[in-house]
Design a protein around this motif. Structure first.
Motif, PDB file in Angstrom:
ATOM      1  N   LYS A 199       0.673  -1.149  -0.431  1.00 50.98           N
ATOM      2  CA  LYS A 199      -0.019  -0.201   0.129  1.00 50.98           C
ATOM      3  C   LYS A 199       1.094   0.876  -0.047  1.00 50.98           C
ATOM      4  N   TRP A 201      -3.526   4.987   0.388  1.00 52.61           N
ATOM      5  CA  TRP A 201      -5.065   4.453   1.286  1.00 52.61           C
ATOM      6  C   TRP A 201      -5.933   3.792   0.064  1.00 52.61           C
ATOM      7  N   PRO A 202      -5.612   2.457  -0.557  1.00 53.18           N
ATOM      8  CA  PRO A 202      -6.225   1.920  -1.168  1.00 53.18           C
ATOM      9  C   PRO A 202      -8.098   1.596  -1.578  1.00 53.18           C
ATOM     10  N   SER A 255      -9.026  -2.466  -7.104  1.00 48.48           N
ATOM     11  CA  SER A 255      -7.261  -2.302  -7.275  1.00 48.48           C
ATOM     12  C   SER A 255      -7.274  -3.456  -8.291  1.00 48.48           C
TER      13      SER A 255
END
Length: 189
Positions: A83, A101-102, A106
């Protein structure tokens, strides 16, 4: 018979004053050192919303090197597992790295290019975002880097699918300056 008073040379007086000053400073330094000391603590990005929170690397160790297999040359590297993003220059040196902060969706590992840049808009979570840089698509969603205008982290994931990769405000500005349309983005596991 009285003995005449002797005057001490000037250098003796100066030496005595200097030594006395050094002793006084040392005593004050020891006394000041007896007070409370701040303790460094490590922070990590939180999944909860927090205004002004910036993702920060841990204080205990330096951020990892640019991941192996991330290509060569000037590029943005995004590690899904860590991350973390790296801004890598043409000589393959990391110029900046930061935690992110994903979203809940994804991108797949691979090589992409920044296809579109948007100065500001409203994110799918209703937060005002800026420095939006689109580079991939998955499951019908466009995947992009961005930062909240107020510097906040995204709220906890709910039933909404999100594809934004958020970062702190200063990191978003740095990425915006670094990545133009056509810049390579390498996504690694």
């Amino acid at each position: 018979m009285s003995v005449p008073a002797r005057r001490l040379p000037t250098w003796v007086w100066v030496s005595g004053l200097t030594a006395g000053g050094i002793v006084a400073v040392a005593v004050l330094a020891v006394q000041a050192d007896k007070g409370p000391h701040p303790v460094a603590t490590a922070t990590r990005p939180s999944a909860s919303a927090s205004t002004g929170a910036e993702p920060r690397p841990t204080a205990s160790k330096a951020p990892a090197a640019v991941p192996d297999g991330s290509g060569t040359g000037r590029r943005v590297v995004y590690s899904l597992g860590q991350k973390r993003v790296w801004l890598v220059d043409a000589s393959d040196a990391s110029r900046r790295t930061f935690a992110v902060w994903p979203g809940t969706v994804s991108p797949d590992p691979g090589s992409y290019t920044i296809s579109q840049r948007t100065e500001a808009t409203t994110g799918s979570d209703g937060v005002q975002i800026e420095h939006i840089m689109y580079f991939a698509a998955k499951s019908g969603l466009s995947i992009a880097f961005s930062n909240a205008v107020d510097g906040s982290s995204p709220p906890p994931a709910s039933d909404v699918r999100t594809s934004g990769i958020r970062m702190g405000k200063a990191d978003g500005s740095a990425l915006w300056t670094f990545g133009s349309t056509g810049t390579t983005v390498t996504v690694v596991k």
